[in-house]
Design a protein around this motif. Structure first.
Motif, PDB file in Angstrom:
ATOM      1  N   PRO A  22       0.908  -1.247   0.241  1.00 15.23           N
ATOM      2  CA  PRO A  22       0.119  -0.055  -0.216  1.00 15.23           C
ATOM      3  C   PRO A  22       1.152   1.514  -0.375  1.00 15.23           C
ATOM      4  CG  PRO A  22      -0.381  -1.452   2.272  1.00 15.23           C
ATOM      5  CD  PRO A  22       0.584  -2.289   1.028  1.00 15.23           C
ATOM      6  N   SER A  23       1.946   1.387   0.433  1.00 15.32           N
ATOM      7  CA  SER A  23       3.097   2.465  -0.117  1.00 15.32           C
ATOM      8  C   SER A  23       4.309   2.083   0.183  1.00 15.32           C
ATOM      9  CB  SER A  23       2.607   3.485   1.487  1.00 15.32           C
ATOM     10  OG  SER A  23       3.384   2.562   2.561  1.00 15.32           O
ATOM     11  N   ARG A  24       5.175   3.354  -0.613  1.00 13.70           N
ATOM     12  CA  ARG A  24       6.543   2.520  -0.926  1.00 13.70           C
ATOM     13  C   ARG A  24       7.604   2.901   0.344  1.00 13.70           C
ATOM     14  NH1 ARG A  24      10.120   6.365  -0.168  1.00 13.70           N
ATOM     15  NH2 ARG A  24      11.121   6.726  -2.037  1.00 13.70           N
ATOM     16  N   LEU A  48       2.115   2.685  14.644  1.00 17.37           N
ATOM     17  CA  LEU A  48       1.154   3.499  15.560  1.00 17.37           C
ATOM     18  C   LEU A  48       1.865   4.550  13.537  1.00 17.37           C
ATOM     19  CD1 LEU A  48       2.874   4.293  18.375  1.00 17.37           C
ATOM     20  CD2 LEU A  48       0.454   3.878  18.250  1.00 17.37           C
ATOM     21  N   GLY A  49       0.520   5.105  13.558  1.00 13.16           N
ATOM     22  CA  GLY A  49       0.848   6.040  11.958  1.00 13.16           C
ATOM     23  C   GLY A  49       0.992   4.817  10.996  1.00 13.16           C
ATOM     24  N   ALA A  50      -0.240   3.816  10.939  1.00 18.16           N
ATOM     25  CA  ALA A  50      -0.061   2.772  10.272  1.00 18.16           C
ATOM     26  C   ALA A  50      -0.678   2.772   8.639  1.00 18.16           C
ATOM     27  CB  ALA A  50      -0.746   1.343  10.895  1.00 18.16           C
ATOM     28  N   ALA A  51      -1.591   3.715   8.281  1.00 10.49           N
ATOM     29  CA  ALA A  51      -2.202   3.894   7.176  1.00 10.49           C
ATOM     30  C   ALA A  51      -1.114   4.567   6.150  1.00 10.49           C
ATOM     31  CB  ALA A  51      -3.419   4.378   6.949  1.00 10.49           C
ATOM     32  N   PRO A  52      -1.600   3.758   5.457  1.00  9.00           N
ATOM     33  CA  PRO A  52      -2.077   3.045   4.384  1.00  9.00           C
ATOM     34  C   PRO A  52      -1.939   1.600   4.990  1.00  9.00           C
ATOM     35  CG  PRO A  52      -0.417   4.158   2.451  1.00  9.00           C
ATOM     36  CD  PRO A  52      -0.631   5.242   3.987  1.00  9.00           C
ATOM     37  N   GLY A  53      -1.073   1.431   4.854  1.00  5.45           N
ATOM     38  CA  GLY A  53      -0.596  -0.145   5.601  1.00  5.45           C
ATOM     39  C   GLY A  53       0.811  -0.591   5.114  1.00  5.45           C
ATOM     40  N   GLY A  54       1.854   0.190   4.991  1.00  9.62           N
ATOM     41  CA  GLY A  54       3.477  -0.197   3.756  1.00  9.62           C
ATOM     42  C   GLY A  54       4.386  -1.245   4.787  1.00  9.62           C
ATOM     43  N   MET A  55       4.183  -0.190   6.350  1.00  6.88           N
ATOM     44  CA  MET A  55       5.354  -0.766   7.354  1.00  6.88           C
ATOM     45  C   MET A  55       3.843  -2.311   8.307  1.00  6.88           C
ATOM     46  SD  MET A  55       7.088   2.306   8.742  1.00  6.88           S
ATOM     47  CE  MET A  55       8.416   3.182   8.298  1.00  6.88           C
ATOM     48  N   THR A  56       2.956  -1.970   7.441  1.00  7.35           N
ATOM     49  CA  THR A  56       2.477  -3.310   8.515  1.00  7.35           C
ATOM     50  C   THR A  56       2.272  -3.851   8.146  1.00  7.35           C
ATOM     51  OG1 THR A  56       0.445  -1.521   9.029  1.00  7.35           O
ATOM     52  CG2 THR A  56       0.024  -3.516   9.597  1.00  7.35           C
ATOM     53  N   VAL A  72      -2.087   1.632  14.351  1.00 11.53           N
ATOM     54  CA  VAL A  72      -3.126   2.539  15.096  1.00 11.53           C
ATOM     55  C   VAL A  72      -3.008   3.364  13.766  1.00 11.53           C
ATOM     56  CG1 VAL A  72      -3.367   4.674  16.853  1.00 11.53           C
ATOM     57  CG2 VAL A  72      -2.535   1.926  17.270  1.00 11.53           C
ATOM     58  N   ASP A  73      -3.829   4.241  13.259  1.00 13.22           N
ATOM     59  CA  ASP A  73      -4.141   5.629  12.519  1.00 13.22           C
ATOM     60  C   ASP A  73      -5.705   5.865  12.471  1.00 13.22           C
ATOM     61  OD1 ASP A  73      -1.744   5.778  10.347  1.00 13.22           O
ATOM     62  OD2 ASP A  73      -3.525   7.289   9.891  1.00 13.22           O
ATOM     63  N   LEU A  74      -5.551   7.492  12.329  1.00 12.33           N
ATOM     64  CA  LEU A  74      -6.535   8.329  12.255  1.00 12.33           C
ATOM     65  C   LEU A  74      -7.262   7.329  10.969  1.00 12.33           C
ATOM     66  CD1 LEU A  74      -5.540  11.635  12.814  1.00 12.33           C
ATOM     67  CD2 LEU A  74      -7.195  10.412  14.058  1.00 12.33           C
ATOM     68  N   ARG A  90      -7.916   5.424  15.492  1.00 13.48           N
ATOM     69  CA  ARG A  90      -7.836   6.434  16.087  1.00 13.48           C
ATOM     70  C   ARG A  90      -6.511   7.259  16.617  1.00 13.48           C
ATOM     71  NH1 ARG A  90      -9.326   4.282  21.555  1.00 13.48           N
ATOM     72  NH2 ARG A  90      -8.810   6.428  22.976  1.00 13.48           N
ATOM     73  N   ASP A  91      -6.781   7.989  16.947  1.00 19.82           N
ATOM     74  CA  ASP A  91      -5.532   9.344  17.142  1.00 19.82           C
ATOM     75  C   ASP A  91      -4.774   9.200  18.793  1.00 19.82           C
ATOM     76  OD1 ASP A  91      -4.597  11.791  18.226  1.00 19.82           O
ATOM     77  OD2 ASP A  91      -5.518  13.030  17.070  1.00 19.82           O
ATOM     78  N   VAL A  92      -3.525   8.996  18.148  1.00 17.89           N
ATOM     79  CA  VAL A  92      -2.743   8.682  19.362  1.00 17.89           C
ATOM     80  C   VAL A  92      -2.699   8.735  19.822  1.00 17.89           C
ATOM     81  CG1 VAL A  92      -0.894   7.885  17.754  1.00 17.89           C
ATOM     82  CG2 VAL A  92      -1.030  10.084  18.267  1.00 17.89           C
ATOM     83  N   PHE A  93      -3.255  10.103  20.554  1.00 17.10           N
ATOM     84  CA  PHE A  93      -3.449  11.763  20.993  1.00 17.10           C
ATOM     85  C   PHE A  93      -5.085  11.335  22.014  1.00 17.10           C
ATOM     86  CE2 PHE A  93      -0.910  14.386  18.601  1.00 17.10           C
ATOM     87  CZ  PHE A  93       0.547  14.435  19.866  1.00 17.10           C
ATOM     88  N   SER A 115       6.544   4.059  14.583  1.00 19.87           N
ATOM     89  CA  SER A 115       6.549   4.498  14.199  1.00 19.87           C
ATOM     90  C   SER A 115       6.161   5.668  13.426  1.00 19.87           C
ATOM     91  CB  SER A 115       5.980   6.022  15.348  1.00 19.87           C
ATOM     92  OG  SER A 115       5.931   6.968  15.097  1.00 19.87           O
ATOM     93  N   ASP A 116       6.023   5.739  11.825  1.00 20.70           N
ATOM     94  CA  ASP A 116       5.633   6.754  11.288  1.00 20.70           C
ATOM     95  C   ASP A 116       5.354   7.155  10.958  1.00 20.70           C
ATOM     96  OD1 ASP A 116       7.181   6.540   8.587  1.00 20.70           O
ATOM     97  OD2 ASP A 116       5.981   5.514   7.313  1.00 20.70           O
ATOM     98  N   LEU A 117       4.659   8.581  12.422  1.00 16.21           N
ATOM     99  CA  LEU A 117       3.191   9.267  12.121  1.00 16.21           C
ATOM    100  C   LEU A 117       4.126  10.785  11.322  1.00 16.21           C
ATOM    101  CD1 LEU A 117       2.621   8.743  16.359  1.00 16.21           C
ATOM    102  CD2 LEU A 117       1.127   9.277  14.073  1.00 16.21           C
TER     103      LEU A 117
HETATM  104  C1  LIG Z   1       3.733   8.918   6.253  1.00 20.03           C
HETATM  105  S1  LIG Z   1       2.117   8.616   6.555  1.00 20.03           S
HETATM  106  C2  LIG Z   1       2.343   7.033   7.511  1.00 20.03           C
HETATM  107  C3  LIG Z   1       2.747   5.450   6.228  1.00 20.03           C
HETATM  108  C4  LIG Z   1       2.150   4.088   6.667  1.00 20.03           C
HETATM  109  N1  LIG Z   1       3.399   4.280   8.126  1.00 20.03           N
HETATM  110  C5  LIG Z   1       2.739   3.216   5.896  1.00 20.03           C
HETATM  111  O1  LIG Z   1       4.131   2.247   6.126  1.00 20.03           O
HETATM  112  O2  LIG Z   1       2.132   2.464   5.213  1.00 20.03           O
HETATM  113  C6  LIG Z   1       2.033   9.634   8.690  1.00 20.03           C
HETATM  114  C7  LIG Z   1       0.755   8.605   8.582  1.00 20.03           C
HETATM  115  O3  LIG Z   1       0.618   9.767  10.649  1.00 20.03           O
HETATM  116  C8  LIG Z   1      -0.751   9.322  11.053  1.00 20.03           C
HETATM  117  N2  LIG Z   1      -0.944  10.097  11.983  1.00 20.03           N
HETATM  118  C9  LIG Z   1      -0.830  11.726  11.797  1.00 20.03           C
HETATM  119  N3  LIG Z   1      -1.399  12.088  13.701  1.00 20.03           N
HETATM  120  C10 LIG Z   1      -2.031  10.769  13.665  1.00 20.03           C
HETATM  121  C11 LIG Z   1      -2.586  10.943  14.708  1.00 20.03           C
HETATM  122  N4  LIG Z   1      -2.743  12.241  15.891  1.00 20.03           N
HETATM  123  N5  LIG Z   1      -3.085   9.742  15.363  1.00 20.03           N
HETATM  124  C12 LIG Z   1      -3.528   8.389  14.432  1.00 20.03           C
HETATM  125  N6  LIG Z   1      -2.283   8.556  13.481  1.00 20.03           N
HETATM  126  C13 LIG Z   1      -1.374  10.077  12.918  1.00 20.03           C
HETATM  127  C14 LIG Z   1      -0.796   9.671   9.716  1.00 20.03           C
HETATM  128  O4  LIG Z   1      -2.897   9.930   9.210  1.00 20.03           O
HETATM  129  C15 LIG Z   1      -0.876   9.178   8.672  1.00 20.03           C
HETATM  130  O5  LIG Z   1      -1.799   7.961   8.073  1.00 20.03           O
END
Ligand SMILES: C[S@@+](CC[C@H](N)C(=O)[O-])C[C@H]1O[C@@H](n2cnc3c(N)ncnc32)[C@H](O)[C@@H]1O
Length: 209
Positions: A22-24, A48-56, A72-74, A90-93, A115-117
């Motif tokens: 899903p991501s580079r 943490l900061g998993a979307a779209p899911g490459g590292m996951t 975990v991701d928003l 969820r929001d990490v905060f 964390s890739d947040l």
């Molecule tokens: C660079 S992307 C992550 C890429 C992901 N690790 C991958 O391998 O595809 C950064 C992510 O941090 C998430 N993010 C930023 N602030 C956040 C927060 N407060 N709570 C949860 N996720 C957050 C964004 O939604 C975004 O998906």
């Protein structure tokens, strides 16, 4: 060169597409993994900061079917058929998140926190870096609550004068600390990874001593 063109010419972007990732960003964890082997078979990984899911996807593959990845991701995380992934949107905060996470592992501490947040880039680099620092303080808070003794913490960060202090404080809690710039990080980007190995105590303790 515009953004779309440079993305098309990015070999990691193309490789991710070809491999159905899903991501580079996945390749950054591949590089970290091949150097330090932060994730082992059967590990429980908090992403943490998993979307779209490459590292996951990489973490799920490395942890294997006896392991678990809690992502975990928003935003939505694509789990791509991995049965050892649980997603928390969820929001990490958000308050009490660490207890919800520990509930998902039935009380087992995580072996690895990654964390890739990144904050949303709104053009102002100074603001971006400050927001990143806030995110990293929260990552550390969550990691100190949920990591097992001996566990590893990996986080993406940007260069900032305050970052050195952050690293000094955090590294006291681990046996080893290194900085790393993956070859797959975007060209010209100020990002680097902080790699902390061997947590000196067990989670659910207090904050930075
Ligand atoms: C660079 S992307 C992550 C890429 C992901 N690790 C991958 O391998 O595809 C950064 C992510 O941090 C998430 N993010 C930023 N602030 C956040 C927060 N407060 N709570 C949860 N996720 C957050 C964004 O939604 C975004 O998906």
């Amino acid at each position: 060169m515009n953004w779309l063109q440079s993305r098309r010419e990015d070999p990691y972007y193309r490789m991710a597409k070809e491999m159905g990732l899903p991501s580079r960003a996945a390749f950054k964890l591949v590089e970290i993994q091949s150097r330090w082997r932060v994730i082992k078979r059967g590990d429980y990984v908090l992403d943490l900061g998993a979307a779209p899911g490459g590292m996951t996807a990489v973490a799920a593959r490395e942890a294997g079917e006896k392991g678990l990845v809690v992502a975990v991701d928003l935003a939505d995380v694509k789990v791509g058929g991995y049965e050892n992934v649980k997603v928390v949107k969820r929001d990490v905060f958000s308050e009490g998140l660490e207890y919800e996470l520990m509930g998902l592992t039935s009380g087992r501490f995580f072996d690895v926190v990654i964390s890739d947040l990144s904050p949303k880039h709104i053009g102002d680099f100074d603001l971006l870096v400050l927001q990143q620092l806030d995110l990293l303080k929260q990552v550390r808070h969550i990691a100190f609550k949920t990591l097992r003794r001996g566990g590893n913490l990996v986080m993406k960060s940007f260069e900032h004068p305050e970052m050195r202090r952050y690293e000094r404080e955090t590294s006291r809690m681990f046996y080893k600390f290194e900085r790393f710039v993956p070859r797959s990080s975007p060209r010209g980007s100020a990002e680097f990874f902080q790699i902390y190995l061997g947590f000196r105590r067990r989670g659910l303790g207090g904050g930075v001593p």
